[in-house]
Design an enzyme around this catalytic site. Structure first.
Site, PDB file in Angstrom:
ATOM      1  N   CYS A  73       0.869  -1.189   0.000  1.00 26.42           N
ATOM      2  CA  CYS A  73       0.000   0.000   0.000  1.00 26.42           C
ATOM      3  C   CYS A  73       0.900   1.232   0.000  1.00 26.42           C
ATOM      4  O   CYS A  73       1.778   1.367   0.840  1.00 26.42           O
ATOM      5  CB  CYS A  73      -0.876  -0.023   1.250  1.00 26.42           C
ATOM      6  SG  CYS A  73      -1.718   1.526   1.583  1.00 26.42           S
ATOM      7  N   CYS A  99      -3.329   7.569  -1.693  1.00 25.58           N
ATOM      8  CA  CYS A  99      -4.624   7.668  -2.383  1.00 25.58           C
ATOM      9  C   CYS A  99      -5.734   8.185  -1.483  1.00 25.58           C
ATOM     10  O   CYS A  99      -6.674   8.812  -1.963  1.00 25.58           O
ATOM     11  CB  CYS A  99      -5.048   6.312  -2.921  1.00 25.58           C
ATOM     12  SG  CYS A  99      -3.691   5.264  -3.384  1.00 25.58           S
ATOM     13  N   THR A 149      -4.418   4.856   7.293  1.00 23.36           N
ATOM     14  CA  THR A 149      -3.378   4.480   6.337  1.00 23.36           C
ATOM     15  C   THR A 149      -2.445   5.660   6.081  1.00 23.36           C
ATOM     16  O   THR A 149      -2.893   6.745   5.731  1.00 23.36           O
ATOM     17  CB  THR A 149      -4.041   4.037   5.013  1.00 23.36           C
ATOM     18  OG1 THR A 149      -4.836   2.899   5.278  1.00 23.36           O
ATOM     19  CG2 THR A 149      -3.006   3.712   3.958  1.00 23.36           C
ATOM     20  N   GLU A 154      -0.586   1.614   9.204  1.00 24.05           N
ATOM     21  CA  GLU A 154      -1.801   2.210   9.739  1.00 24.05           C
ATOM     22  C   GLU A 154      -1.534   2.669  11.173  1.00 24.05           C
ATOM     23  O   GLU A 154      -0.658   2.119  11.834  1.00 24.05           O
ATOM     24  CB  GLU A 154      -2.963   1.208   9.752  1.00 24.05           C
ATOM     25  CG  GLU A 154      -3.787   1.174   8.485  1.00 24.05           C
ATOM     26  CD  GLU A 154      -3.129   0.402   7.348  1.00 24.05           C
ATOM     27  OE1 GLU A 154      -2.303  -0.489   7.647  1.00 24.05           O
ATOM     28  OE2 GLU A 154      -3.427   0.682   6.177  1.00 24.05           O
ATOM     29  N   HIS A 171     -12.704   5.569  -3.027  1.00 23.90           N
ATOM     30  CA  HIS A 171     -11.705   4.635  -2.496  1.00 23.90           C
ATOM     31  C   HIS A 171     -12.010   3.197  -2.940  1.00 23.90           C
ATOM     32  O   HIS A 171     -11.095   2.382  -3.071  1.00 23.90           O
ATOM     33  CB  HIS A 171     -11.581   4.748  -0.981  1.00 23.90           C
ATOM     34  CG  HIS A 171     -10.183   4.434  -0.516  1.00 23.90           C
ATOM     35  ND1 HIS A 171      -9.063   5.051  -1.028  1.00 23.90           N
ATOM     36  CD2 HIS A 171      -9.720   3.516   0.368  1.00 23.90           C
ATOM     37  CE1 HIS A 171      -7.979   4.523  -0.470  1.00 23.90           C
ATOM     38  NE2 HIS A 171      -8.346   3.597   0.377  1.00 23.90           N
ATOM     39  N   TYR A 230      -9.272   0.631  -5.211  1.00 25.33           N
ATOM     40  CA  TYR A 230      -8.835  -0.751  -5.009  1.00 25.33           C
ATOM     41  C   TYR A 230      -8.809  -1.547  -6.311  1.00 25.33           C
ATOM     42  O   TYR A 230      -8.128  -2.573  -6.395  1.00 25.33           O
ATOM     43  CB  TYR A 230      -9.749  -1.454  -3.988  1.00 25.33           C
ATOM     44  CG  TYR A 230      -9.454  -1.093  -2.543  1.00 25.33           C
ATOM     45  CD1 TYR A 230      -8.891   0.135  -2.206  1.00 25.33           C
ATOM     46  CD2 TYR A 230      -9.747  -1.967  -1.512  1.00 25.33           C
ATOM     47  CE1 TYR A 230      -8.631   0.463  -0.892  1.00 25.33           C
ATOM     48  CE2 TYR A 230      -9.489  -1.650  -0.191  1.00 25.33           C
ATOM     49  CZ  TYR A 230      -8.934  -0.430   0.115  1.00 25.33           C
ATOM     50  OH  TYR A 230      -8.679  -0.110   1.412  1.00 25.33           O
ATOM     51  N   CYS A 284      -4.896  -0.376  -7.144  1.00 26.68           N
ATOM     52  CA  CYS A 284      -3.752  -0.719  -6.279  1.00 26.68           C
ATOM     53  C   CYS A 284      -3.653  -2.213  -6.007  1.00 26.68           C
ATOM     54  O   CYS A 284      -2.578  -2.805  -6.097  1.00 26.68           O
ATOM     55  CB  CYS A 284      -3.796   0.072  -4.980  1.00 26.68           C
ATOM     56  SG  CYS A 284      -5.004  -0.514  -3.774  1.00 26.68           S
ATOM     57  N   GLU A 316      -6.998  -5.600   4.447  1.00 32.15           N
ATOM     58  CA  GLU A 316      -7.451  -4.297   3.959  1.00 32.15           C
ATOM     59  C   GLU A 316      -8.378  -4.461   2.759  1.00 32.15           C
ATOM     60  O   GLU A 316      -9.307  -3.676   2.560  1.00 32.15           O
ATOM     61  CB  GLU A 316      -6.266  -3.399   3.611  1.00 32.15           C
ATOM     62  CG  GLU A 316      -6.728  -1.966   3.416  1.00 32.15           C
ATOM     63  CD  GLU A 316      -5.644  -1.054   2.929  1.00 32.15           C
ATOM     64  OE1 GLU A 316      -4.849  -1.491   2.078  1.00 32.15           O
ATOM     65  OE2 GLU A 316      -5.596   0.098   3.383  1.00 32.15           O
TER      66      GLU A 316
END
Ligand code: SF4
Ligand code: FE
Length: 484
Positions: free
Chosen positions: A100, A104, A191, A258, A293, A297, A300, A448
């Site tokens: 990650c 973003c 994050t 995180e 978001h 995904y 990413c 996640e």
């Protein structure tokens, strides 16, 4: 200021005084801490790639606010093409970091707050959009990384924010002043919080009139008075503290992170406030941020999936199993699942539309379908990778054993796969698969994927809302000859 490069970004963090606790102690130098640094390296990659000619089109954009070239991570999407490029950029970063890369959440928050503040001002005559445009100019000008912070600790899930026995379980305003507000509470699972210059706070759920004090959005530097963070643990994280840690890490250079971010009576000046009591807009902000978001995904996780599929294929080669038809078929299945996620990311972008404020929003139904698939497919891709890798991935001795003068040669001999591949290379690829499926990167690739950007049930609620069942029923009745 021009676009920063990776080194300048790291230096900019050094100038800050971010307070972070780990293992019960205040970390003296977070930037060089061996457990934190890999996550900083991942964010640094978002800066580095903006300077690579080959990636310029994906990594940069022209700001409609200033006309200047900006890093796409600070861009307000102006078209469906921008939305698609965002997804492609995220896939690229996933491929480069296999983790990650954290930046973003800020980008998704910018776009949600930009469009929502426009609509709040239209209804209430407030100045939130003006405040936000000023803030975006500052972010783009300084090429900042922002933690888009939504998730509150939430306490008892059956109670609304104002009904919680402890009022701080949702972040809220404790004092309204002439020159600003004072806030208290926390944001959980944040994050990249420790690697961000600022936090952009949003409410976590739709709110009712009673929750006025909780309907708040603002931006604040990460080292402002009253803010501190508590670092989240990850599986196998202390391997990074071992001397000479390298092979056993699987991915030495990159990681994600995180943290719990605590706001202990933090003052927010008026021009940094983007929502303050207009409860009916909390839901819109949540829905838009979550939508972006969930689109993210589809980029990413696909990029990280590319690395995992590649690692499984290499492991099969090193095991001498790459010609077996079932291995080939498993790799096809992994690719099919991974590209399905990408299809969803691209589709919800292509079906995007302009908001009243002028930036582009993704198609909400398709973005929720995207994320719902992300809650499942990475698990299956990981399962197939483990199947191909074999049990050695979790029974292999440590790198130190391989280097030992007496047992090292024994390890070399008995853990060899095909003769032409050095045992160390076999270890490296298996450790990478371990890292992604069970180790530090599994936080991002597995859990996640399940809970990030909202847990599976949150998407199912949105899918139910957006599915237009009435229309489907009408179609059926017409074909069946019930409706004329
Ligand atoms: Fe970006 Fe993906 Fe990390 Fe979210 S999970 S911050 S979209 S890399
Ligand atoms: Fe996330």
């Amino acid at each position: 200021m021009a676009l920063m490069n990776g080194e300048q970004y790291i230096e900019s963090l050094r100038k800050m005084n971010i307070k972070v606790y780990m293992f019960g102690e205040l970390v003296e130098n977070p930037v060089d801490h061996p457990m934190i640094r890999p996550s900083i390296n991942s964010v640094a990659m978002t800066y580095e790639l903006a300077h690579v000619a080959e990636h310029e089109d994906l990594m940069t954009a022209t700001s409609h606010l200033t006309g200047q070239k900006v890093n796409r991570f600070t861009h307000l999407h102006r078209s469906t093409d921008d939305l698609r490029k965002k997804v492609k950029m995220q896939r690229l970063l996933g491929q480069k970091t296999s983790s990650c890369f954290q930046r973003c959440v800020g980008m998704d928050a910018f776009n949600a707050v930009f469009s929502t503040t426009f609509e709040i001002d239209k209804k209430h005559g407030t100045k939130y959009h003006e405040n936000f445009i000023k803030y975006m100019n500052f972010v783009q000008e300084n090429d900042l990384t922002i933690d888009g912070a939504m998730t509150d600790p939430k306490g008892d899930r059956s109670l609304s924010p104002s009904q919680q026995p402890d009022p701080d379980l949702f972040l809220h305003v404790v004092e309204q002043r002439e020159d600003g507000i004072v806030v208290r509470g926390a944001k959980a699972h944040q994050t990249g919080a420790v690697n961000s210059h600022e936090h952009l706070i949003m409410p976590t759920i739709a709110m009712r009139e009673d929750d006025k004090a909780y309907a708040v959005s603002f931006a604040i530097p990460s080292d402002a008075e009253g803010i501190f963070m508590i670092y989240g643990r990850q599986s196998c994280d202390t391997r990074r503290l071992e001397e000479g840690a390298d092979i056993d890490l699987g991915n030495k250079q990159f990681g994600g992170q995180e943290a719990l971010v605590v706001f202990n009576d933090v003052f927010i000046p008026n021009d940094r406030i983007f929502l303050n009591g207009e409860t009916e807009f909390a839901g819109m902000l949540v829905e838009r941020f979550a939508g972006y978001h969930r689109q993210s995904y589809g980029g990413c996780k696909v990029g990280v999936g590319d690395v995992l599929i590649g690692a499984a294929a290499v492991a099969a080669e090193y095991n001498g199993a790459d010609k077996a038809s079932h291995i080939k078929d498993k790799l096809i299945e992994m690719t099919h699942l991974n590209e399905t996620l990408y299809c969803c990311g691209i589709a919800c972008s292509s079906e995007g539309y302009p908001t009243e404020a002028g930036n582009y929003q993704i198609d909400l139904l398709l973005a929720n379908i995207c994320k719902q698939n992300v809650t499942r497919y990475p698990y299956e891709i990981a399962r197939l990778a483990e199947d191909i890798a074999g049990g050695l991935m979790v029974t292999m001795p440590s790198a130190k054993d391989f280097k030992h003068p007496e047992i090292g040669p024994i390890c070399e001999k008995y853990f060899k796969g095909v003769n032409k591949v050095p045992t160390e290379q076999r270890m490296r690829i298996l450790r990478l698969i371990e890292n992604l499926t069970l180790g530090t990167a599994a936080v991002g690739y597995r859990t996640e994927s399940l809970h990030g950007a909202g847990s599976p049930q949150a998407q199912r609620i949105m899918i139910a809302r957006q599915s237009n069942m009435q229309h489907k029923k009408e179609l059926a009745r017409k074909i069946a000859g019930i409706d004329k």
